[in-house]
Design an enzyme around this catalytic site. Structure first.
Site, PDB file in Angstrom:
ATOM      1  N   LYS A 172    -122.470 -83.985 -41.875  1.00 46.37           N
ATOM      2  CA  LYS A 172    -123.098 -82.665 -41.995  1.00 46.37           C
ATOM      3  C   LYS A 172    -122.329 -81.673 -41.134  1.00 46.37           C
ATOM      4  O   LYS A 172    -122.405 -81.702 -39.907  1.00 46.37           O
ATOM      5  CB  LYS A 172    -124.563 -82.686 -41.542  1.00 46.37           C
ATOM      6  CG  LYS A 172    -125.259 -81.383 -41.942  1.00 46.37           C
ATOM      7  CD  LYS A 172    -126.396 -80.977 -41.036  1.00 46.37           C
ATOM      8  CE  LYS A 172    -126.016 -80.104 -39.882  1.00 46.37           C
ATOM      9  NZ  LYS A 172    -125.485 -78.768 -40.213  1.00 46.37           N
TER      10      LYS A 172
ATOM     11  N   GLY B 293    -125.938 -78.134 -44.977  1.00 44.66           N
ATOM     12  CA  GLY B 293    -127.301 -77.602 -44.879  1.00 44.66           C
ATOM     13  C   GLY B 293    -127.689 -77.368 -43.440  1.00 44.66           C
ATOM     14  O   GLY B 293    -126.918 -77.638 -42.518  1.00 44.66           O
TER      15      GLY B 293
ATOM     16  N   GLY C  15    -129.298 -77.517 -39.701  1.00 47.22           N
ATOM     17  CA  GLY C  15    -129.479 -78.596 -38.736  1.00 47.22           C
ATOM     18  C   GLY C  15    -130.911 -79.097 -38.718  1.00 47.22           C
ATOM     19  O   GLY C  15    -131.163 -80.305 -38.712  1.00 47.22           O
TER      20      GLY C  15
ATOM     21  N   VAL D 279    -131.310 -80.916 -42.679  1.00 49.56           N
ATOM     22  CA  VAL D 279    -130.383 -82.008 -43.011  1.00 49.56           C
ATOM     23  C   VAL D 279    -130.045 -82.835 -41.763  1.00 49.56           C
ATOM     24  O   VAL D 279    -130.040 -84.068 -41.794  1.00 49.56           O
ATOM     25  CB  VAL D 279    -129.106 -81.435 -43.670  1.00 49.56           C
ATOM     26  CG1 VAL D 279    -128.058 -82.516 -43.853  1.00 49.56           C
ATOM     27  CG2 VAL D 279    -129.460 -80.797 -45.012  1.00 49.56           C
ATOM     28  N   GLY D 280    -129.779 -82.137 -40.653  1.00 51.88           N
ATOM     29  CA  GLY D 280    -129.408 -82.843 -39.415  1.00 51.88           C
ATOM     30  C   GLY D 280    -130.541 -83.739 -38.933  1.00 51.88           C
ATOM     31  O   GLY D 280    -130.349 -84.912 -38.630  1.00 51.88           O
TER      32      GLY D 280
ATOM     33  N   GLU E 209    -121.985 -85.672 -27.815  1.00 53.80           N
ATOM     34  CA  GLU E 209    -120.865 -84.916 -27.228  1.00 53.80           C
ATOM     35  C   GLU E 209    -121.369 -83.484 -27.095  1.00 53.80           C
ATOM     36  O   GLU E 209    -121.469 -82.761 -28.085  1.00 53.80           O
ATOM     37  CB  GLU E 209    -119.640 -84.957 -28.157  1.00 53.80           C
ATOM     38  CG  GLU E 209    -119.164 -86.353 -28.522  1.00 53.80           C
ATOM     39  CD  GLU E 209    -118.408 -87.058 -27.398  1.00 53.80           C
ATOM     40  OE1 GLU E 209    -118.016 -86.386 -26.436  1.00 53.80           O
ATOM     41  OE2 GLU E 209    -118.244 -88.283 -27.498  1.00 53.80           O
TER      42      GLU E 209
ATOM     43  N   GLU F 158    -123.897 -72.521 -20.145  1.00 58.81           N
ATOM     44  CA  GLU F 158    -122.720 -72.409 -21.008  1.00 58.81           C
ATOM     45  C   GLU F 158    -122.805 -71.090 -21.785  1.00 58.81           C
ATOM     46  O   GLU F 158    -123.779 -70.853 -22.504  1.00 58.81           O
ATOM     47  CB  GLU F 158    -122.689 -73.592 -21.981  1.00 58.81           C
ATOM     48  CG  GLU F 158    -121.420 -73.640 -22.798  1.00 58.81           C
ATOM     49  CD  GLU F 158    -121.424 -74.799 -23.790  1.00 58.81           C
ATOM     50  OE1 GLU F 158    -122.437 -75.001 -24.468  1.00 58.81           O
ATOM     51  OE2 GLU F 158    -120.385 -75.475 -23.891  1.00 58.81           O
TER      52      GLU F 158
HETATM   53  P1  NAD Z   1    -125.509 -76.493 -32.180  1.00 62.31           P
HETATM   54  O1  NAD Z   1    -126.117 -77.492 -31.281  1.00 62.31           O
HETATM   55  O2  NAD Z   1    -126.281 -75.274 -32.475  1.00 62.31           O
HETATM   56  O3  NAD Z   1    -125.191 -77.165 -33.605  1.00 62.31           O
HETATM   57  C1  NAD Z   1    -124.384 -78.303 -33.738  1.00 62.31           C
HETATM   58  C2  NAD Z   1    -124.742 -78.992 -35.044  1.00 62.31           C
HETATM   59  O4  NAD Z   1    -126.063 -79.506 -34.937  1.00 62.31           O
HETATM   60  C3  NAD Z   1    -124.758 -78.090 -36.263  1.00 62.31           C
HETATM   61  O5  NAD Z   1    -124.269 -78.789 -37.375  1.00 62.31           O
HETATM   62  C4  NAD Z   1    -126.233 -77.777 -36.437  1.00 62.31           C
HETATM   63  O6  NAD Z   1    -126.563 -77.445 -37.758  1.00 62.31           O
HETATM   64  C5  NAD Z   1    -126.857 -79.086 -36.016  1.00 62.31           C
HETATM   65  N1  NAD Z   1    -128.227 -79.001 -35.533  1.00 62.31           N
HETATM   66  C6  NAD Z   1    -128.832 -77.972 -34.906  1.00 62.31           C
HETATM   67  N2  NAD Z   1    -130.110 -78.303 -34.609  1.00 62.31           N
HETATM   68  C7  NAD Z   1    -130.293 -79.575 -35.029  1.00 62.31           C
HETATM   69  C8  NAD Z   1    -131.396 -80.472 -34.988  1.00 62.31           C
HETATM   70  N3  NAD Z   1    -132.570 -80.127 -34.460  1.00 62.31           N
HETATM   71  N4  NAD Z   1    -131.234 -81.706 -35.510  1.00 62.31           N
HETATM   72  C9  NAD Z   1    -130.055 -82.088 -36.037  1.00 62.31           C
HETATM   73  N5  NAD Z   1    -128.993 -81.264 -36.117  1.00 62.31           N
HETATM   74  C10 NAD Z   1    -129.109 -80.026 -35.608  1.00 62.31           C
HETATM   75  O7  NAD Z   1    -124.088 -76.160 -31.573  1.00 62.31           O
HETATM   76  P2  NAD Z   1    -123.015 -75.097 -32.103  1.00 62.31           P
HETATM   77  O8  NAD Z   1    -123.473 -73.727 -31.741  1.00 62.31           O
HETATM   78  O9  NAD Z   1    -122.685 -75.393 -33.506  1.00 62.31           O
HETATM   79  O10 NAD Z   1    -121.738 -75.493 -31.229  1.00 62.31           O
HETATM   80  C11 NAD Z   1    -121.550 -75.096 -29.936  1.00 62.31           C
HETATM   81  C12 NAD Z   1    -121.956 -76.165 -28.953  1.00 62.31           C
HETATM   82  O11 NAD Z   1    -121.243 -77.374 -29.222  1.00 62.31           O
HETATM   83  C13 NAD Z   1    -121.601 -75.822 -27.528  1.00 62.31           C
HETATM   84  O12 NAD Z   1    -122.666 -76.187 -26.697  1.00 62.31           O
HETATM   85  C14 NAD Z   1    -120.384 -76.674 -27.232  1.00 62.31           C
HETATM   86  O13 NAD Z   1    -120.148 -76.953 -25.893  1.00 62.31           O
HETATM   87  C15 NAD Z   1    -120.711 -77.894 -27.997  1.00 62.31           C
HETATM   88  N6  NAD Z   1    -119.496 -78.677 -28.259  1.00 62.31           N
HETATM   89  C16 NAD Z   1    -119.319 -79.865 -27.607  1.00 62.31           C
HETATM   90  C17 NAD Z   1    -118.157 -80.596 -27.814  1.00 62.31           C
HETATM   91  C18 NAD Z   1    -117.924 -81.918 -27.153  1.00 62.31           C
HETATM   92  O14 NAD Z   1    -117.076 -82.668 -27.640  1.00 62.31           O
HETATM   93  N7  NAD Z   1    -118.618 -82.260 -26.090  1.00 62.31           N
HETATM   94  C19 NAD Z   1    -117.203 -80.120 -28.688  1.00 62.31           C
HETATM   95  C20 NAD Z   1    -117.419 -78.904 -29.327  1.00 62.31           C
HETATM   96  C21 NAD Z   1    -118.582 -78.198 -29.114  1.00 62.31           C
END
Ligand code: NAD
Length: 472
Positions: free
Chosen positions: A170, A201, A203, A206-207, A245, A379
């Site tokens: 996803k 889709g 998060g 679908v997540g 991660e 962050e």
């Molecule tokens: P996010 O947490 O908003 O979303 C990440 C993914 O999770 C997306 O695909 C989203 O649709 C999905 N998602 C959101 N809520 C969910 C839920 N309740 N259940 C399942 N899936 C869900 O993060 P973002 O804004 O897309 O990315 C930025 C963040 O990612 C920053 O905090 C960054 O530090 C982190 N990041 C970490 C690494 C690492 O390797 N540690 C690498 C890149 C980014």
């Protein structure tokens, strides 16, 4: 327009059950450049069932055959690297100066190593009267963010293929187009049906459905700490393996005997690349009080020299934020920093008039930051660097580790040996010493609230392995 109307499930492009489409916006022009299906729980069920069905034979396929598919995918990606880079620049906004090397060639190198690493699945360890063998974890769900989209996808897909796992992917809502291009490549190499499935889709729908699905054995999530916690909670009742991660707020400790100009310039560039949207960004620069004033001037000059603009212009170092929402978040933090009493010495909330279209944020420096301020603890995920003075090395290490996160860190000192000594005191999964480069063969992952998993290299494979002890 890149219009994707179907999901890739069980080796074919299938009509989604979910209604409607998510529009993909180019953050530099604010134009709609594509659309992908808004999948739903029934799409997840179909994709998981396909992955489950494929697992039986894929996990028993010889590792050399699985390695062959990985090699074929490397060839596909290499042949279409320009297409992939163009898609990522369009959906993410990363300038062409960086995009191909960082977002495509790096992940290809990361993928290629698993041609060899796949062979580790055949290792058998004899211990006492036991034979310890390695087997694949099973059906995996991959949930990814938008900032290094192909890198994050390959970091999961490559070891999973090598181990013999099947998967449902996803991508993020902001940058899903690269995943559809990758699915076309997967189709072109003839990977057995059901090994790789793609469901786009939201998060929350679908997540979450993937995280709680009883027939998913493992969820590997990259994203924010808040969403990672929700994924872990949804996964807990089915006791699946959870690899997280997450975010970071990483320090760069510049020692008193460092080459100050080189260290400070490196630190500024490290934060500003990808407009600060890098999980490992060294967003807290710790500077010796004795050289603080000099360092601020170097940082200001370096920041103001970086060109921000159209990602398609080869001169641009920074592009826009990935989305309007991300821009709002970063501007809020700039306001918070000013309210908290940090001293703005470059950038700020204003954007040059020519860049009013697009989600741009000017590279920003805050000096005199107290590490307890929100801008030093949370962050921001934008081009904002906090400059923090320290008294002595003990104080610097205390500040460096005073964070809920532990993803990355950096040290710049007069000698490698001294820098490595300091690195050993930092509670983080990575440490970049005197500008050392990212290494795809080394494990990557966080301490503390930055996560619990490791990606890349042999440790990346281990995440997808079950060990079985056969007692003789
Ligand atoms: P996010 O947490 O908003 O979303 C990440 C993914 O999770 C997306 O695909 C989203 O649709 C999905 N998602 C959101 N809520 C969910 C839920 N309740 N259940 C399942 N899936 C869900 O993060 P973002 O804004 O897309 O990315 C930025 C963040 O990612 C920053 O905090 C960054 O530090 C982190 N990041 C970490 C690494 C690492 O390797 N540690 C690498 C890149 C980014």
């Amino acid at each position: 327009m890149l219009e994707h109307k179907r999901l890739f499930i069980d080796g074919a492009w299938q009509q989604p059950s979910g209604q409607g489409f998510a529009q993909v916006i180019n953050p530099a022009t604010q134009a709609v450049i594509g659309q992908v299906p808004l999948g739903d729980e029934r799409d997840v069920d179909r994709a998981v069932a396909a992955a489950r069905k494929a697992f039986a034979s894929w996990s028993r396929t010889p590792s050399s055959v699985r390695a062959g598919y990985i090699r074929d995918l490397v060839e596909q990606l290499t042949a279409r690297a320009n297409d992939m880079a163009a898609v990522i620049t369009a959906e993410l906004g990363m300038p062409v100066q960086w995009c191909r090397a960082v977002q495509v060639e790096g992940p290809i190198a990361g993928l290629a190593q698993y041609v060899e690493i796949a062979g580790l699945m055949d290792q058998v360890r004899e211990v006492g009267n036991s034979r310890v063998v390695r087997e694949a974890v099973g059906v995996c769900a991959f949930i990814n963010p938008w900032n290094y989209p192909l890198h994050q996808l390959i970091g999961k897909l490559a070891p999973a293929l090598a181990a013999g796992c099947t998967m449902v992917v996803k991508p993020s809502q902001e940058t899903p187009l690269h995943a559809f291009l990758l699915a076309q490549m997967i189709e072109a190499i003839g990977l057995p049906a059901g090994v790789f499935n793609l469901v786009s889709g939201p998060g929350a729908k679908v997540g979450e459905a993937l995280a709680r699905h009883p027939d998913v054995d493992m969820v590997s999530f990259t994203g924010s700490t808040g969403a990672g916690v929700r994924v872990a909670q949804a996964a807990a009742p089915s006791v699946k393996r959870v690899c997280l991660e997450l975010g970071g707020k990483s320090p760069l400790l510049i020692a008193e005997d460092a080459d100050l100009a080189a260290a400070v310039r490196y630190g500024v560039q490290d934060v500003m690349i990808n407009s600060g949207q890098t999980c490992t960004a060294l967003t807290r620069m710790l500077l010796p009080a004795s050289r603080y004033a000099e360092a601020l001037e170097i940082a200001r000059a370096e920041t103001e020299s970086l060109i921000m603009g159209d990602p398609l212009d080869p001169q641009s170092f920074l592009g826009p934020m990935c989305s309007a929402g991300q821009r709002r978040t970063v501007l809020d933090y700039i306001r918070i920093g000013e309210e908290e009493g940090a001293r703005l010495i470059a950038g700020g909330a204003q954007v040059p008039g020519a860049l009013e279209r697009g989600f741009y944020v000017t590279p920003t420096l805050f000096a005199d930051v107290d590490n307890r301020m929100r801008i030093a603890q949370e962050e921001i995920f934008g081009p904002v660097l906090c400059l923090i003075p320290y008294r002595d090395e003990a104080h610097a290490l205390e500040i460096a580790n005073d964070s809920p996160f532990g993803l990355s860190s950096g040290v710049w000192a007069g000698s490698t040996e001294r820098a490595v000594e300091l690195a050993r005191h930092l509670r983080a999964g990575q440490c970049f010493v005197n500008g050392g480069a990212f290494n795809y063969q080394a494990p990557f992952g966080g301490y503390k609230q930055s996560g619990n998993g490791r990606e890349w290299g042999e440790e990346g494979l281990a995440e997808f392995v079950e060990t079985k002890a056969i007692q003789l």
